[in-house]
Write a protein that holds these residues in place. Structure first.
Motif, PDB file in Angstrom:
ATOM      1  N   UNK A 122       1.404  -5.483 -17.055  1.00 52.91           N
ATOM      2  CA  UNK A 122       0.921  -5.583 -18.176  1.00 52.91           C
ATOM      3  C   UNK A 122       0.052  -4.311 -18.606  1.00 52.91           C
ATOM      4  N   UNK A 123       0.226  -4.014 -19.969  1.00 52.10           N
ATOM      5  CA  UNK A 123      -0.684  -3.064 -20.229  1.00 52.10           C
ATOM      6  C   UNK A 123      -1.012  -3.355 -21.927  1.00 52.10           C
ATOM      7  N   UNK A 124      -2.135  -3.120 -22.318  1.00 49.83           N
ATOM      8  CA  UNK A 124      -2.758  -3.322 -23.976  1.00 49.83           C
ATOM      9  C   UNK A 124      -2.178  -2.129 -24.762  1.00 49.83           C
ATOM     10  N   UNK A 125      -1.638  -1.101 -23.931  1.00 47.01           N
ATOM     11  CA  UNK A 125      -1.523   0.182 -24.910  1.00 47.01           C
ATOM     12  C   UNK A 125      -0.194  -0.174 -25.428  1.00 47.01           C
ATOM     13  N   UNK A 126      -0.077   0.031 -26.660  1.00 40.48           N
ATOM     14  CA  UNK A 126       1.512  -0.161 -27.458  1.00 40.48           C
ATOM     15  C   UNK A 126       2.298   1.015 -26.895  1.00 40.48           C
ATOM     16  N   UNK A 127       1.915   2.120 -26.725  1.00 40.73           N
ATOM     17  CA  UNK A 127       2.760   3.399 -26.070  1.00 40.73           C
ATOM     18  C   UNK A 127       2.765   3.522 -24.595  1.00 40.73           C
ATOM     19  N   UNK A 128       2.230   2.425 -23.928  1.00 36.04           N
ATOM     20  CA  UNK A 128       2.595   2.366 -22.370  1.00 36.04           C
ATOM     21  C   UNK A 128       3.862   2.759 -21.863  1.00 36.04           C
ATOM     22  N   UNK A 129       4.302   3.543 -21.280  1.00 37.21           N
ATOM     23  CA  UNK A 129       5.622   3.691 -20.762  1.00 37.21           C
ATOM     24  C   UNK A 129       6.029   2.659 -19.882  1.00 37.21           C
ATOM     25  N   UNK A 130       7.226   2.197 -19.651  1.00 37.27           N
ATOM     26  CA  UNK A 130       7.795   1.344 -18.677  1.00 37.27           C
ATOM     27  C   UNK A 130       7.485   1.849 -17.375  1.00 37.27           C
ATOM     28  N   UNK A 131       7.243   0.992 -16.164  1.00 27.75           N
ATOM     29  CA  UNK A 131       6.944   1.274 -15.056  1.00 27.75           C
ATOM     30  C   UNK A 131       7.826   0.905 -13.953  1.00 27.75           C
ATOM     31  N   UNK A 132       8.646   1.611 -13.169  1.00 27.20           N
ATOM     32  CA  UNK A 132       9.660   1.372 -12.124  1.00 27.20           C
ATOM     33  C   UNK A 132       8.936   0.730 -10.924  1.00 27.20           C
ATOM     34  N   UNK A 133       8.756  -0.544 -10.652  1.00 26.86           N
ATOM     35  CA  UNK A 133       7.990  -1.197  -9.786  1.00 26.86           C
ATOM     36  C   UNK A 133       8.955  -1.230  -8.449  1.00 26.86           C
ATOM     37  N   UNK A 134       8.586  -0.136  -7.548  1.00 27.61           N
ATOM     38  CA  UNK A 134       9.383  -0.042  -6.125  1.00 27.61           C
ATOM     39  C   UNK A 134       8.393   0.428  -5.032  1.00 27.61           C
ATOM     40  N   UNK A 140      -2.241   3.714  -8.573  1.00 22.45           N
ATOM     41  CA  UNK A 140      -3.656   4.124  -8.485  1.00 22.45           C
ATOM     42  C   UNK A 140      -3.615   5.344  -9.550  1.00 22.45           C
ATOM     43  N   UNK A 141      -2.667   6.104  -9.646  1.00 22.11           N
ATOM     44  CA  UNK A 141      -2.607   7.266 -10.550  1.00 22.11           C
ATOM     45  C   UNK A 141      -2.617   6.720 -11.912  1.00 22.11           C
ATOM     46  N   UNK A 142      -1.967   5.608 -12.141  1.00 23.58           N
ATOM     47  CA  UNK A 142      -1.631   5.155 -13.293  1.00 23.58           C
ATOM     48  C   UNK A 142      -3.061   4.524 -14.007  1.00 23.58           C
ATOM     49  N   UNK A 143      -3.628   3.920 -13.119  1.00 20.29           N
ATOM     50  CA  UNK A 143      -4.982   3.312 -13.167  1.00 20.29           C
ATOM     51  C   UNK A 143      -5.941   4.222 -13.463  1.00 20.29           C
ATOM     52  N   UNK A 144      -6.117   5.555 -12.800  1.00 24.30           N
ATOM     53  CA  UNK A 144      -7.139   6.465 -12.870  1.00 24.30           C
ATOM     54  C   UNK A 144      -8.314   5.936 -12.636  1.00 24.30           C
ATOM     55  N   UNK A 145      -9.280   6.065 -13.699  1.00 23.52           N
ATOM     56  CA  UNK A 145     -10.521   5.178 -13.457  1.00 23.52           C
ATOM     57  C   UNK A 145     -10.660   3.774 -13.579  1.00 23.52           C
ATOM     58  N   UNK A 146      -9.702   3.101 -14.235  1.00 20.64           N
ATOM     59  CA  UNK A 146      -9.605   1.981 -14.654  1.00 20.64           C
ATOM     60  C   UNK A 146      -9.307   1.008 -13.454  1.00 20.64           C
TER      61      UNK A 146
END
Length: 267
Positions: A122-134, A140-146
């Motif tokens: 899940x993400x709190x960002x309304x504009x977050x794109x879908x993620x193909x979990x595979x 890690x890149x999606x998380x960035x510094x988070x």
């Protein structure tokens, strides 16, 4: 003292004695009834919305009250082990129910597998794109510094399922240092909902209960052990309503409320 009481009873005669006995019986008849004991339910945090609705329905139909305590299954099992007065335990995984069963702290013949669930990203960002979990996903890149919010991976069932999935997909080594372990799955959900973590791993049902998050991906079912919620009556429970409550939670009426929240009913 007792001799004086015998003399008093003699002095009453048969008529007076009958009158005294009648008054005593009348007093007993009109004494206020002792309040019925509430059914105390210890349930995994992810069950809160569904079980609150079920407890309301139970009260409507029976007039009886419940007291629900929601937390991580690990914390609840430990509390029961330490003597906390629970009547019903509903765990978010088999392991913590097994933990109590091994210690003879549940009534084994009342145990059954109640529900199933899925884990999602899940993400709190309304504009977050879908993620193909595979396999090979660069989380890690999606998380960035988070940070990646999830239940504590060594104790909270949702955290254990999440870690198992990330390991199976080969993602865990790249994100292990970025994990923000929370005391329960609801606490992990809150970290994302508040924007304190860009992504989190929670149950599908938790995501549905919080409008502040968006599901961006669902973990493959074969990437982690089956998510099973077992239920049982605690060994020390002496509440006469515990068995009836257990059956109500397993009834079609309760099943409809569980399914409304996104759970998979196994019974």
């Amino acid at each position: 003292m007792f001799k004086g009481r015998r003399e008093w009873l003699k002095g009453l005669g048969l008529t007076g004695l009958a009158l005294a006995l009648g008054m005593a019986l009348a007093g007993a008849a009109f004494a206020p009834a002792q309040a019925e004991e509430k059914v105390t339910v210890f349930a995994a945090a992810s069950l809160k919305n569904a079980l609150d609705a079920i407890n309301t329905k139970w009260k409507e139909e029976t007039g009886k009250e419940t007291t629900a305590s929601y937390a991580a299954s690990s914390a609840l099992a430990k509390q029961i082990e330490q003597g906390a007065p629970a009547d019903i335990f509903i765990s978010a995984d088999l392991a913590w129910m097994d933990y109590l069963a091994e210690r003879k702290l549940i009534k084994a013949d009342t145990r059954s597998n109640l529900l199933g669930n899925r884990i999602v990203l899940v993400s709190a960002k309304a504009d977050a794109g879908s993620v193909d979990i595979k396999p090979g996903l660069d989380l890690a890149a999606l998380l960035g510094d988070g940070r990646l919010a999830m239940g504590a991976v060594d104790s909270v069932p949702a955290g254990k399922y999440g870690k198992a999935a990330l390991e199976k997909l080969g993602i865990w080594p790249t994100v292990a240092e970025k994990v923000a372990g929370a005391e329960s799955v609801r606490a992990a959900l809150l970290l994302v909902s508040r924007g304190e973590a860009p992504y989190g791993i929670v149950y599908k049902t938790d995501a549905a209960a919080d409008p502040g998050v968006k599901v961006v991906g669902t973990f493959p079912e074969d990437s982690h052990p089956p998510i099973i919620y077992p239920i049982a009556i605690a060994a020390d429970s002496k509440n006469p309503d515990a068995a009836a409550y257990l059956e109500f939670v397993k009834s079609p009426k309760a099943a409809a409320l569980f399914e409304t929240q996104g759970f998979i009913v196994l019974e």
